[in-house]
Design an enzyme around this catalytic site. Sequence first.
Site, PDB file in Angstrom:
ATOM      1  N   CYS A 186       7.948   3.567   6.079  1.00 20.16           N
ATOM      2  CA  CYS A 186       7.153   3.266   4.880  1.00 20.16           C
ATOM      3  C   CYS A 186       8.022   3.039   3.660  1.00 20.16           C
ATOM      4  CB  CYS A 186       6.179   4.415   4.600  1.00 20.16           C
ATOM      5  SG  CYS A 186       6.993   5.995   4.269  1.00 20.16           S
ATOM      6  N   CYS A 244       0.837  -1.203   0.000  1.00 16.80           N
ATOM      7  CA  CYS A 244       0.000   0.000   0.000  1.00 16.80           C
ATOM      8  C   CYS A 244       0.872   1.254   0.000  1.00 16.80           C
ATOM      9  CB  CYS A 244      -0.922  -0.026   1.215  1.00 16.80           C
ATOM     10  SG  CYS A 244      -2.131   1.310   1.264  1.00 16.80           S
ATOM     11  N   CYS A 245       1.917   1.250   0.836  1.00 15.14           N
ATOM     12  CA  CYS A 245       2.853   2.390   0.875  1.00 15.14           C
ATOM     13  C   CYS A 245       3.542   2.583  -0.474  1.00 15.14           C
ATOM     14  CB  CYS A 245       3.903   2.171   1.957  1.00 15.14           C
ATOM     15  SG  CYS A 245       3.313   2.341   3.660  1.00 15.14           S
ATOM     16  N   CYS A 296      -0.878   8.566   7.052  1.00 20.67           N
ATOM     17  CA  CYS A 296      -2.214   8.249   6.566  1.00 20.67           C
ATOM     18  C   CYS A 296      -3.119   7.936   7.755  1.00 20.67           C
ATOM     19  CB  CYS A 296      -2.158   7.046   5.626  1.00 20.67           C
ATOM     20  SG  CYS A 296      -1.307   7.379   4.062  1.00 20.67           S
ATOM     21  N   CYS A 330      -3.275   4.453   9.421  1.00 17.84           N
ATOM     22  CA  CYS A 330      -2.006   3.977   9.980  1.00 17.84           C
ATOM     23  C   CYS A 330      -1.440   4.891  11.053  1.00 17.84           C
ATOM     24  CB  CYS A 330      -0.981   3.816   8.859  1.00 17.84           C
ATOM     25  SG  CYS A 330      -1.500   2.647   7.576  1.00 17.84           S
TER      26      CYS A 330
END
Length: 253
Positions: free
Chosen positions: A247, A134-135, A219, A222
């Site tokens: 990340c 996702c990162c 985010c 997170c």
Amino acid sequence: MMTSSLLSRGAPAKATTVHARPSADFAAKLEQTRALLQQAAALGAPGAVTQASSLGAEDVIITHLMNALELDIPVFVLETGALHTETLALLERTQAHSRAPIVVYKPEFDAVIQFIRQNGQDAMYRSIELRKACCQIRKMEPLARALAGKQGWITGLRREQSNARAEVPAIDTSEVVSKGLTKFNPLTDWTLGDVWHYIAENQVDYNPLHDQFFPSIGCAPCTRAISLGEDFRAGRWWWEDEAAKECGLHVKN
């Protein structure tokens, strides 16, 4: 560090009130930071160096200093599509008032949708691999576009932030050969008290989440607030092992 008296009373505590405690040598640190930013601005043609801003406390200081020094250094923000409402509002205010241009980079829409379709919107909680994937989509790919053609970038890394950052140099040349990039870290020696002292003294606009005990803001899925005594980065990816809490933006291959 949060004060127990403020917490016990339940009083709304401004981060500037709780944390602003300058070091004895703060004035010297500030001059060194200004000098380093001027050195960064002199690297290559105008615009060859850019500031990476997450709009956190450290980054708003750097932007404020660059504006005060009238340096020709643009700023970029990675708008991941998952930022807090408070962060997005600060982004708008920064764009409205900054002398330095603020460039926003977003992830590729199709890549985000494909990831969610395959893994779900909460995939990051299931494994480190999915969180990092996702990162990669939301941060790393836009970062590559933001740094394309640049000779250097400026970050708000401080040695005090975590064990992984304990030896961050003020000027990092380790990726000059591989990527052609010099990394400037003008706040390496600043303490948390120094950061909030500068913000308070100069009335720098900052993310109100800091007043709610979010020392590190990324985010929304997170990031959480921290409790009294917790590590500075405890609110980032709190379900993972401490050693994994990056990340990729500041991790060398």
